[in-house]
Scaffold this active site. Structure first.
Site, PDB file in Angstrom:
ATOM      1  N   CYS A 153      -6.239  -4.906 -25.104  1.00  0.00           N
ATOM      2  CA  CYS A 153      -6.217  -4.700 -23.817  1.00  0.00           C
ATOM      3  C   CYS A 153      -4.902  -5.254 -22.537  1.00  0.00           C
ATOM      4  O   CYS A 153      -4.207  -4.723 -22.066  1.00  0.00           O
ATOM      5  CB  CYS A 153      -7.627  -4.912 -22.693  1.00  0.00           C
TER       6      CYS A 153
ATOM      7  N   HIS B  83       0.812  -1.094  -0.013  1.00  0.00           N
ATOM      8  CA  HIS B  83       0.379   0.274  -0.287  1.00  0.00           C
ATOM      9  C   HIS B  83       1.036   0.883   0.256  1.00  0.00           C
ATOM     10  O   HIS B  83       0.815   2.347  -0.354  1.00  0.00           O
ATOM     11  CB  HIS B  83      -0.898   0.144   1.110  1.00  0.00           C
TER      12      HIS B  83
ATOM     13  N   ARG C  38     -15.144  -4.782 -16.205  1.00  0.00           N
ATOM     14  CA  ARG C  38     -14.785  -6.420 -16.131  1.00  0.00           C
ATOM     15  C   ARG C  38     -15.048  -6.847 -14.540  1.00  0.00           C
ATOM     16  O   ARG C  38     -15.207  -5.800 -13.551  1.00  0.00           O
ATOM     17  CB  ARG C  38     -13.741  -7.112 -16.291  1.00  0.00           C
TER      18      ARG C  38
ATOM     19  N   ASN D  11      -1.674 -10.471 -21.170  1.00  0.00           N
ATOM     20  CA  ASN D  11      -0.699 -10.970 -19.916  1.00  0.00           C
ATOM     21  C   ASN D  11      -1.220 -12.315 -19.533  1.00  0.00           C
ATOM     22  O   ASN D  11      -0.045 -12.531 -19.846  1.00  0.00           O
ATOM     23  CB  ASN D  11      -0.991  -9.967 -19.090  1.00  0.00           C
ATOM     24  N   ASP D  12      -2.142 -12.651 -19.509  1.00  0.00           N
ATOM     25  CA  ASP D  12      -2.557 -14.031 -19.212  1.00  0.00           C
ATOM     26  C   ASP D  12      -2.253 -15.272 -20.764  1.00  0.00           C
ATOM     27  O   ASP D  12      -1.854 -16.376 -20.454  1.00  0.00           O
ATOM     28  CB  ASP D  12      -3.936 -14.470 -19.080  1.00  0.00           C
TER      29      ASP D  12
ATOM     30  N   GLU E 135      -8.050 -14.748 -23.010  1.00  0.00           N
ATOM     31  CA  GLU E 135      -6.866 -14.887 -22.477  1.00  0.00           C
ATOM     32  C   GLU E 135      -6.561 -15.583 -22.258  1.00  0.00           C
ATOM     33  O   GLU E 135      -5.638 -16.592 -20.944  1.00  0.00           O
ATOM     34  CB  GLU E 135      -7.188 -14.498 -20.591  1.00  0.00           C
TER      35      GLU E 135
ATOM     36  N   ARG F 116       3.638 -14.813 -15.610  1.00  0.00           N
ATOM     37  CA  ARG F 116       3.832 -13.760 -15.705  1.00  0.00           C
ATOM     38  C   ARG F 116       4.686 -13.142 -14.760  1.00  0.00           C
ATOM     39  O   ARG F 116       5.239 -11.835 -14.637  1.00  0.00           O
ATOM     40  CB  ARG F 116       2.899 -12.829 -15.624  1.00  0.00           C
TER      41      ARG F 116
ATOM     42  N   ARG G 269     -10.529  -2.517 -14.350  1.00  0.00           N
ATOM     43  CA  ARG G 269     -10.027  -4.415 -13.212  1.00  0.00           C
ATOM     44  C   ARG G 269     -10.823  -3.818 -11.823  1.00  0.00           C
ATOM     45  O   ARG G 269     -10.325  -3.233 -10.732  1.00  0.00           O
ATOM     46  CB  ARG G 269      -8.130  -4.223 -13.001  1.00  0.00           C
TER      47      ARG G 269
HETATM   48  C1  PEP Z   1      -4.587  -9.943 -20.144  1.00  0.00           C
HETATM   49  O1  PEP Z   1      -4.277 -11.275 -18.475  1.00  0.00           O
HETATM   50  O2  PEP Z   1      -3.631  -9.243 -20.203  1.00  0.00           O
HETATM   51  C2  PEP Z   1      -5.319  -8.382 -18.818  1.00  0.00           C
HETATM   52  C3  PEP Z   1      -5.507  -6.684 -19.567  1.00  0.00           C
HETATM   53  O3  PEP Z   1      -6.076  -9.002 -17.985  1.00  0.00           O
HETATM   54  P1  PEP Z   1      -4.762  -8.549 -16.097  1.00  0.00           P
HETATM   55  O4  PEP Z   1      -3.480  -8.020 -16.954  1.00  0.00           O
HETATM   56  O5  PEP Z   1      -5.705  -7.911 -15.248  1.00  0.00           O
HETATM   57  O6  PEP Z   1      -4.575 -10.785 -15.932  1.00  0.00           O
HETATM   58 MG    MG Z   2      -5.724 -11.256 -17.440  1.00  0.00          MG
END
Ligand code: PEP
Ligand code: MG
Length: 577
Positions: free
Chosen positions: A502, A189, A332, A454-455, A431, A465, A296
């Protein structure tokens, strides 16, 4: 000159003089009190609770604290008045005949130790909040007025062993621009507060306290996580230049605001933004973005003991919808579990949370959590252009279940006579590799799709990741990943389903031409990458389409280095060692 390295908490460069600061160590009275002193100690305890509450209220009313930090600080007020903790404190004084200071020290240390043994990032973040409240109470009990004993000058760089959220806001209030801390992590935090308050900071620096002396001249490089102690002239000059370059770069990027988000050959690329907290609306209002491509919602849970109620969520989503109207806002649903915040502290720990009950699976398994969220979004949808996106969808059947859940909530609201938008678009994140492979069916059934690279990268290449030791396997431009993206683009085109990216690839200058070349026309980027993304979009041209026909390892690099004449060097200049 000496150089130390740690974890950069916030980007930026600051040059100033070091000053060691330590958190006060209040006296803890040991031994037993006499039974007739019990009421005196209870009085002391109650007075300290009132004093800390006043201190927290004062911080909350301070003009420098945006709403999200206020939430982190106000969560401490909940800890302060946790009935379970109060019961334990009273019992320690009444039954064990402890002094109030010892009761506070023991009770909070037990909780902190318990969190620490769980070895989960979320609990480490919570432990730091309890430590902060413990420190505030002990200070109040021993008459220490302020965590920050020193009056600081604006060019000073505090050097600390550890930091707590209350101290971060006090530093910012005194006009401090940067600090260094021996311990700490990116997701604490304190770090979140530092980023929101614009403090350049580096944490987790071994040997910091022994190496840096008061009054040493320090360069804090929040890009690379390095600090230079008494730099030589060449280094100092270099950093002065970097600071100036940074200023000019920001200025140039701002000029882009007025131009169109189109490629050099006139193809429109929709630029949206990713946000996690309402404060970011302040930042994005200066960007020429066309909506929010990813909100998010997990962040609503950060700093709280419990998930937010339907009403709390409704207030946030409504504000988001109203402020962005008529632009779209993609909310989301909770993506709890995996690397994200643990669903609830009481939830059983899973052996392999990345492949466990996370994202949409968790939400569908907990209607008590999912229903208030969906109802809150639906109710907010009448105040703007809201769409709902589900995370971690594996195929169309998964999407159907989520859609059915939303329809049930809509029915419930209808019966209750509560207003909501009937036509709210529902979409899925792509994802998980299976979703990309089943994207044709998804594109047919969903109102929109968004690729979470990302996922997608993590699950395609089986490379965590967040695990630094497998970074070399986490290859965002791996042909397998690009193949899945291309397949998704093809499916979306077939059904004319809007498709965006995204994940971080969309915010990364290197990958933007590649994505556009593969047919992506919507990018949802981090607010900090917005201008650079727009300038790169404007340099892309139609040659990219032919180049991305056959994707291999070399093409992405070729595109960046030879085809697009982008001055990536200047973008990275401030990131270099
Ligand atoms: C992703 O997985 O690319 C994504 C946008 O969601 P997050 O990074 O929140 O998992
Ligand atoms: Mg994700």
């Amino acid at each position: 000159m000496q150089k130390l390295t740690g974890t950069a908490l916030n980007s930026g460069i600051f040059i100033g003089r070091a000053i060691h600061i330590s958190l006060p160590e209040p006296e803890i009275e040991t031994g037993k009190i006499e039974p007739e002193d019990v009421s005196r100690e209870i009085n002391r305890l109650q007075n300290s609770l009132i004093a800390v509450e006043e201190e927290i209220n004062q911080e909350l009313h301070s003009s420098k604290l945006p709403p999200n930090e206020a939430e982190i600080i106000s969560a401490q007020r909940e800890i302060l008045y946790d009935p379970e903790i109060y019961k334990q404190l009273l019992s320690a004084i009444q039954n064990k005949l402890h002094f109030a200071t010892q009761a506070v020290a023991d009770c909070f240390t037990n909780i902190i130790n318990h969190f620490d043994t769980l070895k989960v990032e979320t609990f480490a973040v919570r432990a730091a909040d309890y430590r902060d409240v413990q420190m505030r109470l002990l200070n109040a009990l021993s008459g220490v007025k302020n965590t920050l004993q020193h009056r600081l000058e604006k060019d000073q760089i505090p050097v600390l062993k550890e930091i707590v959220p209350s101290l971060v806001s006090k530093l910012a209030q005194q006009g401090i621009m940067a600090y260094l801390v021996a311990k700490g992590s990116y997701n604490s935090h304190s770090s979140i507060l530092s980023r929101a308050l614009g403090l350049v900071a580096i944490a987790n620096i071994p040997d910091l306290l022994e190496t840096v002396k008061d009054d040493d001249l320090i360069i804090v490089d929040g890009y690379s996580g390095s600090l230079f102690i008494n730099p030589d002239k060449a280094t100092l000059d270099l950093y002065k230049q970097k600071t100036e370059r940074e200023r000019i770069k920001q200025e140039k990027l701002r000029q882009l605001q007025l131009s169109d988000s189109k490629t050099a050959t006139g193809i429109k690329i929709k630029l949206l933004t990713n946000i996690g907290v309402l404060d970011e609306l302040e930042i994005i209002k200066d960007l020429s973005c066309e909506g929010i491509g990813l909100f998010r919602t997990e962040f609503l849970y950060l700093g709280k003991q419990n998930l937010p109620s339907e009403e709390e969520q409704f207030t946030v989503y409504k504000e988001l919808a109203e402020k962005m109207n008529p632009m779209p806002v993609t909310i989301r649903t909770f993506d709890l579990g995996g690397d994200k915040l643990a669903p609830l502290s009481s939830e059983k720990q899973e052996e392999n949370p990345y492949l466990g009950n996370r994202g949409i699976r968790f939400s569908l398994s907990r209607p008590d959590i999912f229903s208030p969220q969906v109802r809150a979004i639906l109710r907010a949808s009448v105040f703007g252009k809201v769409q709902i996106m589900f995370p971690m969808i594996i195929d169309a059947e998964d999407f159907r279940k989520a859609k059915k859940f939303v329809q049930n909530c809509q029915q419930e609201l209808s019966v209750q006579g509560i207003a909501f938008s009937q036509e709210i678009p529902l979409g899925a994140m792509i994802e998980i590799p299976s979703a990309a492979l089943c994207s044709e069916e998804l594109a047919r059934e969903c109102d929109f799709l968004s690729i979470g690279t990302n996922d997608l990268v993590q699950y395609t290449l089986a490379a965590d990741r967040n695990n630094e030791s497998v970074t070399s396997y986490y290859i965002q431009h791996h042909p397998s990943v690009l193949g899945l993206i291309k397949q998704t683009v093809k499916s979306a085109k077939k059904y004319q389903t809007p498709l965006s990216v995204c994940g971080e690839m969309a915010s990364h200058p290197q990958y933007i031409p590649l994505l556009i070349g593969m047919g992506i026309t919507e990018l949802s980027v981090n607010p900090g990458s917005f201008w650079i993304a727009k300038s790169i979009v404007q340099k892309c041209d139609d040659r990219l389409f032919a180049l991305t026909e056959n994707l291999d390892f070399v093409t992405p690099i070729y595109i960046v280095e030879h085809l697009i004449n982008i001055d990536l060097k200047s973008y990275y200049a401030n990131r270099e060692e």
